[in-house]
Design an enzyme around this catalytic site. Sequence first.
Site, mmCIF file in Angstrom:
data_model
loop_
_atom_site.group_PDB
_atom_site.id
_atom_site.type_symbol
_atom_site.label_atom_id
_atom_site.label_comp_id
_atom_site.label_asym_id
_atom_site.label_seq_id
_atom_site.Cartn_x
_atom_site.Cartn_y
_atom_site.Cartn_z
ATOM 1 N N THR A 1 46.137 33.963 33.815
ATOM 2 C CA THR A 1 46.974 34.549 32.877
ATOM 3 C C THR A 1 48.276 35.187 33.560
ATOM 4 O O THR A 1 49.264 34.718 33.239
ATOM 5 C CB THR A 1 46.343 35.651 32.145
ATOM 6 O OG1 THR A 1 45.292 35.174 31.365
ATOM 7 C CG2 THR A 1 47.194 36.095 30.988
ATOM 8 N N ASN B 1 36.686 40.650 33.958
ATOM 9 C CA ASN B 1 38.019 40.665 33.963
ATOM 10 C C ASN B 1 38.569 41.657 32.696
ATOM 11 O O ASN B 1 37.869 41.643 31.864
ATOM 12 C CB ASN B 1 38.570 39.274 33.876
ATOM 13 C CG ASN B 1 39.953 39.375 33.739
ATOM 14 O OD1 ASN B 1 40.669 40.436 34.008
ATOM 15 N ND2 ASN B 1 40.855 38.223 33.375
ATOM 16 N N SER C 1 37.022 33.100 35.157
ATOM 17 C CA SER C 1 37.569 34.514 34.719
ATOM 18 C C SER C 1 37.852 35.639 35.669
ATOM 19 O O SER C 1 37.079 36.023 36.545
ATOM 20 C CB SER C 1 36.710 35.058 33.751
ATOM 21 O OG SER C 1 37.095 36.243 32.934
ATOM 22 N N GLY C 2 39.182 36.448 35.591
ATOM 23 C CA GLY C 2 39.517 37.292 36.578
ATOM 24 C C GLY C 2 40.033 36.811 37.827
ATOM 25 O O GLY C 2 40.668 37.583 38.705
ATOM 26 N N GLU D 1 32.511 27.063 35.252
ATOM 27 C CA GLU D 1 31.690 28.200 35.290
ATOM 28 C C GLU D 1 30.203 27.896 35.600
ATOM 29 O O GLU D 1 29.585 26.818 34.976
ATOM 30 C CB GLU D 1 31.666 28.895 33.906
ATOM 31 C CG GLU D 1 32.973 29.381 33.432
ATOM 32 C CD GLU D 1 33.013 30.167 32.241
ATOM 33 O OE1 GLU D 1 32.252 29.902 31.442
ATOM 34 O OE2 GLU D 1 34.217 30.718 31.755
ATOM 35 N N SER E 1 40.614 39.085 30.028
ATOM 36 C CA SER E 1 40.319 37.696 30.257
ATOM 37 C C SER E 1 40.576 36.961 28.950
ATOM 38 O O SER E 1 40.524 37.406 28.051
ATOM 39 C CB SER E 1 38.687 38.037 30.301
ATOM 40 O OG SER E 1 38.183 36.529 30.221
ATOM 41 N N SER E 2 41.215 35.708 29.259
ATOM 42 C CA SER E 2 41.877 35.009 28.227
ATOM 43 C C SER E 2 40.562 34.303 27.607
ATOM 44 O O SER E 2 39.708 33.647 28.501
ATOM 45 C CB SER E 2 42.788 33.820 28.718
ATOM 46 O OG SER E 2 43.844 34.558 29.166
ATOM 47 N N GLY F 1 38.458 28.046 34.110
ATOM 48 C CA GLY F 1 37.755 27.483 35.469
ATOM 49 C C GLY F 1 36.301 27.101 35.302
ATOM 50 O O GLY F 1 35.624 27.248 34.274
#
Length: 1045
Positions: A111, A156, A106-107, A388, A159-160, A386
């Site tokens: 996206t 983020n 994330s971040g 984690e 973040s998605s 990704g």
Amino acid sequence: MEAAATLLDAEAVGDLVLLDPLTEESLLHTLQERFRRSDIYTYIGDVVISVNPYRPLPIYTPEKVQEYHNCNFFAVKPHIYAIADDAYRSLRDRDRDQCILITGESGAGKTEASKLVMSYVAAVCSKGEEVDKVKEQLLQSNPVLEAFGNAKTIRNDNSSRFGKYMDVEFDFKGEPLGGVISNYLLEKSRIVRHTKGERNFHIFYQLLAGGSAQLLQQLKLRQGSQHYGYLNRESSNLPGMDDAANFRAMQDAMAVIGFSPAEVTALLEVTAVVLKLGNVELSSCYQASGMEACSIAEPRELHEICELIKLDPGTLEQALCSRTVKARDETVLTALSVSQGYYCRDALAKNIYSRLFDWLVNRINTSIQVKPGKQRKVMGVLDIYGFEIFQDNGFEQFIINYCNEKLQQIFILMTLKEEQEEYVREGIQWTPVEFFDNGIICDLIENSKCGILAMLDEECLRPGVVNEDTFVTKLNQLFATHKHYESKETQNAKHVTDLSLPQRCFRIHHYAGKVTYNVTGFIEKNNDLLFRDLSQAMWAAQHTLLHSLFPEGDPQKVSLKLPPTAGSQFKTSVATLMKNLYSKNPNYIRCIKPNDTKTAMLFTPELVLAQIRYLGLMENVRVRRAGYAFRQLYSPFLQRYKMLGTKTWPHWAGSDREGTEVLLSELKFPPEELAYGYTKIFIRSPRTLFDLEKRRQERIGELATLIQKMFRGWRCRTQYQLMRKSQIIISAWFRGHAQKNRYKQMKRSALLLQAYARGWKVRRMYRRYFRSGASTRLANFIYRRLVQKFLVGLQKNLPPMSVQDRTWPPAPYKFLAGANQELKNIFYHWKCKKYRDQLTPQRKALLQAKLCASELFKDKKTLYSKSLQQPFQGEYLGLTQNPKYQKLHAVAKDKLVMAETVMKVNRANGKTVPRLLLLTTEHLVLADPKAAQPKTVLSLSDIRGVSVTRFSDGLLALHLKETSTAGIKGDLLLVSSHLIELITRLHQTLMAATSQALALHITDQFSTRFQKGDMAITVVESAKGSNDVPVCKKRGSHKMEVLVH
């Protein structure tokens, strides 16, 4: 050339396959160095690594799109456009379905990367009204899905919180036809709780900030996130994000995709229901049996929800506060405690939002899907979480990391497959590559009989007391000897002490590192249980959209079959995804987050190193370098390095392969370092390639020196030849000029000598014929002849007779200049005399008066210039025509010089009275205009002088002699409108009568003598003064101030 130099820069190679030596430290250093240079993209073969810069960079312009359009992948600098272009051209030109896998935490910019890929493909494919409509719909799906599926996290701001896979479908020409979107594992738990410093899904804040007052009233919402429990009752302000503008953009995007206004309204109503469910408060109560129960504490929120979904409030209240349990043929209604009630409320909110998101994705697919029957090519874009590794890893991290294990597996297998296919195509022997196969980890998780997911489902379905402890115990029994599984019990069995692994946890050795999972909540999240009462209550609602989201709530279709667990659903989705990806040619984008603070251009090595490990970049490089690290087509290779061989430079006449072989044999590289394919040269070690590049740089320096030497020699020769040619031309012109001047001088000298010689000869010959005075007589004759010629010519060219014409012909000779000036003066005076002789006596007298006025007033009084255009009439009263003035006319008789009306200033108070003034050759008479009788008669000899001002007024002071009869009363102050003419005629008359000039004083201050004493008159120019009559003001008994204009 610039791109190739960038890829082969030893300090910061653009392709990590060429990294030498290959270590984690060198890989990290290369990424850091490139990031420092603002090169955020790096290759591993055809894999793109993207490091998020957290600031806009000028590398996504239309010019950049054109630069990467139809380019060779390795002929340009590393860029995300390069992989997008390569995938699009492979799909369009080679009929190979493509997929682009974008991974990262994330971040890291996943996206944004997917948006860039989609925008590039949209920019390079052909144009047309229908094509543009499809492209716009595909692009506009992003704002809608981001609003409902993205949220701010600590890492983020956008973040998605779901995985997205989009298949974009193209026709045979490469024009987009439509697409299909699949979503994976929406983070439902964020609906009911999120960490402090984070936010819920964007749509809630956008709706509250951007919705109109009428819309919010319709949805029964209040503006401001502080009113809602699911939003933690916190302020929603987020720097750099305009929720209101994003809400409008989301509405516009829905309109482009094809949502009807009714669908948008229904969607927002269900969203408002989820938001308001968080405000439903429960209170504790006790039944008659003494068991705890719960009830709605404040029914207002519940009633508003029921109004929105058109449901009886009692039905929803019963579903939230109780549960129906069926045992065989008996149905029992069981009251729920407060904690169970809140669990039901939150489960309902999560299920509504999750199903609403699925409906939204399906609705978008309905708009963008391709009509059946059309032949199509597919490009898939996967934007998914990704790997984690957190401090506390739960069920979500377990599922996400399982998905990443599968993606790593497909990456390794597809990369090796691609490498093997290329070796076979090029006719090079394939050597099996040793690599870590993570299939054992995937099997540990997904094995249908004894995998972790299967054990979790078994625990969820097992009757009796079920909790996480029994689940961990079963895992410990099954995987006690598994080398990729650890727990406290398995470590104890091996007599290993590890304080970092607590109870109720297990650890898996993933390909990216060891991850410890806390099993708390595993069973609950895997069950994803929603009581049938709530499903039936939602199905009973009259709200069309909400009703359609709960088909299992239909009492006629009641099924006792348990719904599939979250884990099994995700496993099925991943299997479908893997099957889809295996059928396509993969392209990879690995996204890396450089720091945790979202600071622009800040690189944190420790954080990046952790991502390098769990993205498996080292493994990627090792697989890509299996066998030969570098390969390139013969033609560009020979073109780049041909200057290193004496036989290939500057031109090679044979084939590209032969030239490459000749070149490399001349450079004497070890044979094991090289392999010659059908179309490509293969180089095993990056060190060999860098050696080639180093030699090329040195050779370029030598060639550059040679070129400079040749150029300088050519320039100096050219400059010398130009200077020599110029010198010859200048010398020729100078010599010619010198000879011409010498010839002219010689010619003048010869003519002068000839003239003197001829003169001497003639004088000698005719000397006897000349007398002694001949020269004087000859000179006089010539002089008289010149004068005669001058006078005759002057006679023919006399100027006109106009006295205003002062022209005169110039003297033809200098000795006639004085005579010519005298003749000019004589002619002008004669011309003036002739003009005067033609004048009548009256005209002559008028001109004499004007001349006299000029002598008296020119450059002395301002009024003079105004009088030049006024003729002197003399008689302004009409004495002969007016019978009233007969007596005055008799007084004047034939001696009248001037008659006019003047204003006499009173000596006592300064006021003016009109008087008739008659000037004769002997007297000056002042008469009363009414009675036409003389009041004052002055002899001209009584006038001592006159004083006037220098301004444009008509004021005059007539100074009289004290001895005269009229002078006893003192001087006279008069104002005349014909002052210039009056004084001029008085002056002429006085000269004619007494032969004395009039004493005229032109001054602003003068003294007058009155009967009571002298009076000092001061004349002041002022705007208050009148144009006709000055204003006289007495300032005491001996001073008077006259204001004139």
